[in-house]
Design an enzyme around this catalytic site. Sequence first.
Site, PDB file in Angstrom:
ATOM      1  N   ASN A 123       0.863  -1.179   0.000  1.00  0.00           N
ATOM      2  CA  ASN A 123       0.000   0.000   0.000  1.00  0.00           C
ATOM      3  C   ASN A 123       0.902   1.231   0.000  1.00  0.00           C
ATOM      4  O   ASN A 123       1.472   1.578   1.020  1.00  0.00           O
ATOM      5  CB  ASN A 123      -0.898  -0.028   1.243  1.00  0.00           C
ATOM      6  CG  ASN A 123      -1.685   1.258   1.416  1.00  0.00           C
ATOM      7  OD1 ASN A 123      -1.796   2.056   0.481  1.00  0.00           O
ATOM      8  ND2 ASN A 123      -2.222   1.462   2.611  1.00  0.00           N
ATOM      9  N   TRP A 124       0.997   1.867  -1.163  1.00  0.00           N
ATOM     10  CA  TRP A 124       1.937   2.989  -1.296  1.00  0.00           C
ATOM     11  C   TRP A 124       1.374   4.298  -0.758  1.00  0.00           C
ATOM     12  O   TRP A 124       2.060   5.315  -0.780  1.00  0.00           O
ATOM     13  CB  TRP A 124       2.359   3.148  -2.757  1.00  0.00           C
ATOM     14  CG  TRP A 124       3.202   2.025  -3.263  1.00  0.00           C
ATOM     15  CD1 TRP A 124       3.745   1.006  -2.522  1.00  0.00           C
ATOM     16  CD2 TRP A 124       3.618   1.794  -4.608  1.00  0.00           C
ATOM     17  NE1 TRP A 124       4.469   0.168  -3.335  1.00  0.00           N
ATOM     18  CE2 TRP A 124       4.411   0.633  -4.621  1.00  0.00           C
ATOM     19  CE3 TRP A 124       3.398   2.464  -5.808  1.00  0.00           C
ATOM     20  CZ2 TRP A 124       4.980   0.114  -5.793  1.00  0.00           C
ATOM     21  CZ3 TRP A 124       3.961   1.957  -6.981  1.00  0.00           C
ATOM     22  CH2 TRP A 124       4.742   0.799  -6.964  1.00  0.00           C
ATOM     23  N   LYS A 125       0.091   4.298  -0.363  1.00  0.00           N
ATOM     24  CA  LYS A 125      -0.527   5.522   0.165  1.00  0.00           C
ATOM     25  C   LYS A 125      -0.274   6.672  -0.822  1.00  0.00           C
ATOM     26  O   LYS A 125      -0.252   6.437  -2.025  1.00  0.00           O
ATOM     27  CB  LYS A 125       0.014   5.800   1.571  1.00  0.00           C
ATOM     28  CG  LYS A 125      -0.111   4.555   2.465  1.00  0.00           C
ATOM     29  CD  LYS A 125       0.092   4.804   3.919  1.00  0.00           C
ATOM     30  CE  LYS A 125      -0.106   3.485   4.670  1.00  0.00           C
ATOM     31  NZ  LYS A 125      -0.059   3.646   6.119  1.00  0.00           N
ATOM     32  N   SER A 138       3.174  -1.815  10.446  1.00  0.00           N
ATOM     33  CA  SER A 138       4.625  -1.856  10.670  1.00  0.00           C
ATOM     34  C   SER A 138       5.255  -3.215  10.350  1.00  0.00           C
ATOM     35  O   SER A 138       6.163  -3.658  11.046  1.00  0.00           O
ATOM     36  CB  SER A 138       4.959  -1.416  12.103  1.00  0.00           C
ATOM     37  OG  SER A 138       4.543  -0.067  12.314  1.00  0.00           O
ATOM     38  N   GLY A 184       2.259   2.607  10.780  1.00  0.00           N
ATOM     39  CA  GLY A 184       3.214   3.693  10.623  1.00  0.00           C
ATOM     40  C   GLY A 184       3.871   4.128  11.923  1.00  0.00           C
ATOM     41  O   GLY A 184       4.514   5.173  11.985  1.00  0.00           O
ATOM     42  N   GLY A 228       2.738  -1.011   4.354  1.00  0.00           N
ATOM     43  CA  GLY A 228       2.783   0.399   3.969  1.00  0.00           C
ATOM     44  C   GLY A 228       4.220   0.842   3.751  1.00  0.00           C
ATOM     45  O   GLY A 228       4.818   0.598   2.701  1.00  0.00           O
ATOM     46  N   GLY A 229       4.802   1.469   4.770  1.00  0.00           N
ATOM     47  CA  GLY A 229       6.134   2.079   4.649  1.00  0.00           C
ATOM     48  C   GLY A 229       7.190   1.175   4.029  1.00  0.00           C
ATOM     49  O   GLY A 229       7.948   1.611   3.148  1.00  0.00           O
ATOM     50  N   GLU A 279      -5.597  -4.593  10.584  1.00  0.00           N
ATOM     51  CA  GLU A 279      -4.574  -3.578  10.796  1.00  0.00           C
ATOM     52  C   GLU A 279      -4.888  -2.806  12.077  1.00  0.00           C
ATOM     53  O   GLU A 279      -5.660  -1.839  12.042  1.00  0.00           O
ATOM     54  CB  GLU A 279      -4.535  -2.607   9.612  1.00  0.00           C
ATOM     55  CG  GLU A 279      -4.209  -3.271   8.296  1.00  0.00           C
ATOM     56  CD  GLU A 279      -3.613  -2.273   7.309  1.00  0.00           C
ATOM     57  OE1 GLU A 279      -2.491  -2.525   6.856  1.00  0.00           O
ATOM     58  OE2 GLU A 279      -4.250  -1.254   7.028  1.00  0.00           O
ATOM     59  N   GLU A 332      -6.860   4.967   7.571  1.00  0.00           N
ATOM     60  CA  GLU A 332      -6.653   6.388   7.243  1.00  0.00           C
ATOM     61  C   GLU A 332      -7.902   6.964   6.587  1.00  0.00           C
ATOM     62  O   GLU A 332      -8.241   8.136   6.789  1.00  0.00           O
ATOM     63  CB  GLU A 332      -5.397   6.549   6.366  1.00  0.00           C
ATOM     64  CG  GLU A 332      -4.137   6.379   7.209  1.00  0.00           C
ATOM     65  CD  GLU A 332      -2.934   5.831   6.471  1.00  0.00           C
ATOM     66  OE1 GLU A 332      -2.894   5.866   5.230  1.00  0.00           O
ATOM     67  OE2 GLU A 332      -2.013   5.351   7.165  1.00  0.00           O
ATOM     68  N   HIS A 380      -9.529   1.421   4.604  1.00  0.00           N
ATOM     69  CA  HIS A 380      -8.273   1.597   5.339  1.00  0.00           C
ATOM     70  C   HIS A 380      -8.495   2.562   6.505  1.00  0.00           C
ATOM     71  O   HIS A 380      -9.275   3.496   6.404  1.00  0.00           O
ATOM     72  CB  HIS A 380      -7.198   2.133   4.387  1.00  0.00           C
ATOM     73  CG  HIS A 380      -5.841   2.136   5.004  1.00  0.00           C
ATOM     74  ND1 HIS A 380      -5.414   3.140   5.837  1.00  0.00           N
ATOM     75  CD2 HIS A 380      -4.835   1.232   4.951  1.00  0.00           C
ATOM     76  CE1 HIS A 380      -4.187   2.854   6.259  1.00  0.00           C
ATOM     77  NE2 HIS A 380      -3.818   1.696   5.734  1.00  0.00           N
TER      78      HIS A 380
HETATM   79  P1  PGA Z   1       2.675   0.528   7.690  1.00  0.00           P
HETATM   80  O1  PGA Z   1       1.230   0.735   7.017  1.00  0.00           O
HETATM   81  O2  PGA Z   1       3.229  -0.772   7.159  1.00  0.00           O
HETATM   82  O3  PGA Z   1       3.482   1.723   7.225  1.00  0.00           O
HETATM   83  O4  PGA Z   1       2.472   0.493   9.168  1.00  0.00           O
HETATM   84  C1  PGA Z   1       0.365  -0.340   6.829  1.00  0.00           C
HETATM   85  C2  PGA Z   1      -0.909   0.158   6.181  1.00  0.00           C
HETATM   86  O5  PGA Z   1      -1.344   1.267   6.523  1.00  0.00           O
HETATM   87  O6  PGA Z   1      -1.497  -0.522   5.316  1.00  0.00           O
END
Ligand code: PGA
Length: 225
Positions: A7-9, A187, A157, A208-209, A151, A87, A85
């Site tokens: 997930n590149w956001k 994470s 994050g 994500g990251g 999640e 966010e 998600h």
């Molecule tokens: P993260 O994000 O790996 O940076 O914690 C995961 C996500 O939001 O899908």
Amino acid sequence: MKLVAGNWKMFKGPAETVAFLDELEPPAGVEIVVCPAFASLAVAVGRGLPVYAQNVHWAEQGAFTGEVSAPMLRELGVEGAIVGHSERRQLFAETDETVRMRCAAALEAGLRVIACVGETEAEREAGETDAVLRRQVAAIPRHDALVIAYEPVWAIGTGKTATPELAQQAHETIKELHDTRVLYGGSVKPENAAELLTQPAVDGALVGGASLEPESFAAICRAAT
Ligand code: PGA
């Protein structure tokens, strides 16, 4: 086979997307998906990996400024979408009901779906994790083309990862409610991927990251083989 989704956001425009996909050496024996921002979907399609969007609207078309519909994504060659998600839930007023509508429309249009659930830190501390998961999972349609991502919001994050035991426990709860594959997200890094992915109820990862660099994403994918 495990599923690992990146997930590149709101990172990587088209040029960086192409550079990443050119550099990535995806291992065999794991299903790998990338989820670029809307602006980078078109260049990502056709470069060897399935491409998912990060959101999708419930209507086929209409007066919904800033939204993108499932048929539009299909026309681009996009194969699926993340829905709900945290966010989106926290920053853009996504609710269980809008998650339900987005999932249903995406599935109806032939997209695959990664539907996200997870408790906040306050909810966990108040002992509400189970109730929150039950409520969120109840809103998610049953469908072969849908997987759930667990999640925990406090792990996204933040560098705080759920312990493998805690992830296993939450995944078991979700699987009792919904007969589907469940990915873990929050994470996930090359250093912790193997211990999470070897839990029997962990069917993959939503990253994500650590999905933003080809080498760390490939390392996580290798840990899933
Ligand atoms: P993260 O994000 O790996 O940076 O914690 C995961 C996500 O939001 O899908």
